[in-house]
Design an enzyme around this catalytic site. Sequence first.
Site, PDB file in Angstrom:
ATOM      1  CB  SER A  26      -0.955  -0.061   1.191  1.00  0.00           C
ATOM      2  OG  SER A  26      -1.920   0.950   1.114  1.00  0.00           O
ATOM      3  CD  GLU A  80      -7.877  -3.646  -1.667  1.00  0.00           C
ATOM      4  OE1 GLU A  80      -8.600  -4.601  -1.340  1.00  0.00           O
ATOM      5  OE2 GLU A  80      -8.101  -2.466  -1.332  1.00  0.00           O
ATOM      6  CG  HIS A 114      -5.501   0.075  -1.748  1.00  0.00           C
ATOM      7  ND1 HIS A 114      -5.911  -0.965  -0.944  1.00  0.00           N
ATOM      8  CD2 HIS A 114      -4.525   0.715  -1.056  1.00  0.00           C
ATOM      9  CE1 HIS A 114      -5.228  -0.937   0.198  1.00  0.00           C
ATOM     10  NE2 HIS A 114      -4.377   0.065   0.152  1.00  0.00           N
TER      11      HIS A 114
END
Lengths: 327, 327
Positions: free
Chosen positions: A144, A213, A186
């Site tokens: 992330s 993801e 994401h």
Amino acid sequence: MTDASAPQRLAPTTDGGPVGPVMVIGGAEDKLGERVILSRFVELAGGGRGHIAVISTASSLGDAATDLYRHIFGRVGGGTVTGLRPETREEANDPQTVAALTGATGIFMTGGNQLRLSSVIGGTKLGAAILDAHGQGAVVAGTSAGASAVATHMMAFGSSGATPKHRMAHVSVGLGLLVNVVVDQHFEQRTRLGRLLAVVAQSPSLIGLGLDEDTAAIIDANDVLEVIGRGSVTIVDGSEVITDAFHTTGHKPMMVSNARLHSLPSGYRFDLRARRVLPLDATPNARIAQLAQGRIAKMVRQAAAEGRNDRAIERRRLRHEDRKASE
Amino acid sequence: MTDASAPQRLAPTTDGGPVGPVMVIGGAEDKLGERVILSRFVELAGGGRGHIAVISTASSLGDAATDLYRHIFGRVGGGTVTGLRPETREEANDPQTVAALTGATGIFMTGGNQLRLSSVIGGTKLGAAILDAHGQGAVVAGTSAGASAVATHMMAFGSSGATPKHRMAHVSVGLGLLVNVVVDQHFEQRTRLGRLLAVVAQSPSLIGLGLDEDTAAIIDANDVLEVIGRGSVTIVDGSEVITDAFHTTGHKPMMVSNARLHSLPSGYRFDLRARRVLPLDATPNARIAQLAQGRIAKMVRQAAAEGRNDRAIERRRLRHEDRKASE
């Protein structure tokens, strides 16, 4: 002549060997099931003999993020795990913080806010030590926010949507492990194609990587990218792009033409220098072809036998009736 | 030799003239403000001298959809408006229904469910009459479901998401006004890039058109597409695509490499035969350049005057003080 748009590494390879791999994860990687991605990181970090440093600066969860990864890395066969959480540039310049990276074979940056990573660690002694460890072969991974921060140009924040628009994304300076690459995460879940297209259209020397993801891209020292995990990695190649990025105003849609798009699921590899997908390993397909050839050869033999002996058909009919009778 | 992947028209041009334009709208077009898209449709249909047929078969709103468009077309200067709402194939084959298209200069298909359009009208006399009218120069427009239905291959339904996946989209036979094109709508708002990529990867002879809401593509008889409205039109060109669409299984992500992507806002034109964006009309840019040149020439003259006469600077200082005094 330097190829201005080829991926480059800033990490000094002090021992003459290749730099380590870079592993960028799109966030929300599997932590309870097969843990394909985190197991692969531990393996790249040397397994049970490895020394992993977890940097949780991006996270707002304090040491909880480090504890979680320490637990998982232990479960999948990792070696020692050290937690590092500088929260100021002073701490990131502290020789004691930097010393924690000595001998590290793997560095893992947690999620959170990538601007914390870039503004606390970028340009500090810790930032330099990450590059040094990488130059000596350590794998550097980030999930992330940690993934966004690995490249020289970092997607800092922006808005979502599939259509590229002006002022959609803000770029800052990342930690510099990859040059000429920009990473977004994401990717499918938060619909970030628009902002990646917008950034690549404005800066076509960057290759855009959009990570879904529970999906990771592993980039080796030869700049070959491998996809693992549940989703896909979207690659935006802007080398032939035509755009009006330089005279769009406000937040209007931006014209982006001729962007080359690649959407690669697990198992695929992509050569970032040649900017093309590589063929799948032939092994599984070759095996299927072999099996099919075996079956076909058998059918040909049977058909030939039937040609020589008309009773074969009769025998098969009888066998069929036998089976029906026993049902 | 026929170019197998060039756009084609099935409409017979009985009078020897060009076919009419096709206008596909991404849904939710502006109905209360400037009505850029609906005004353009009325203009293409001949304005006050035109005869517009509104086909509301896709809609579940009954005649309300027709009444809404009748009202708007009247407000923006349209001519006569006839409503058509066959709900069965029998009605779509009724000579009286078909007769309503005689002399039509514009046909407008409302939103709703495109499978109602294809299953009620496809292959009927009304379907043939739409092609005939188009062949005689009538503009054929559709919004949302109506847009999906114009092409030979119709995106019937599917799931959303930016990453292409197997079994993501279902294709049926549309009304055949455009060949070798597949249209998707509400494109950015419902995140439909994945399914458009999946369909184009499986069928690279199709050019994928993804229409944002309140955005339209107008395709003329030469297969040049023009974008109008608030959002963008995404064009997916799969002519160089590499894919594993033929051996992906289940609902897994699909490998799609080398798709060429174009994201075009209002004002841009795209040649569907050559598959490339066309340069913007030079007029507005040329005008800006002219103005800038005028300003620069004036500054050069002033600078030259100052060189000849040092009192120019003094004069300017005095003028500046005058202005300050009067503030």
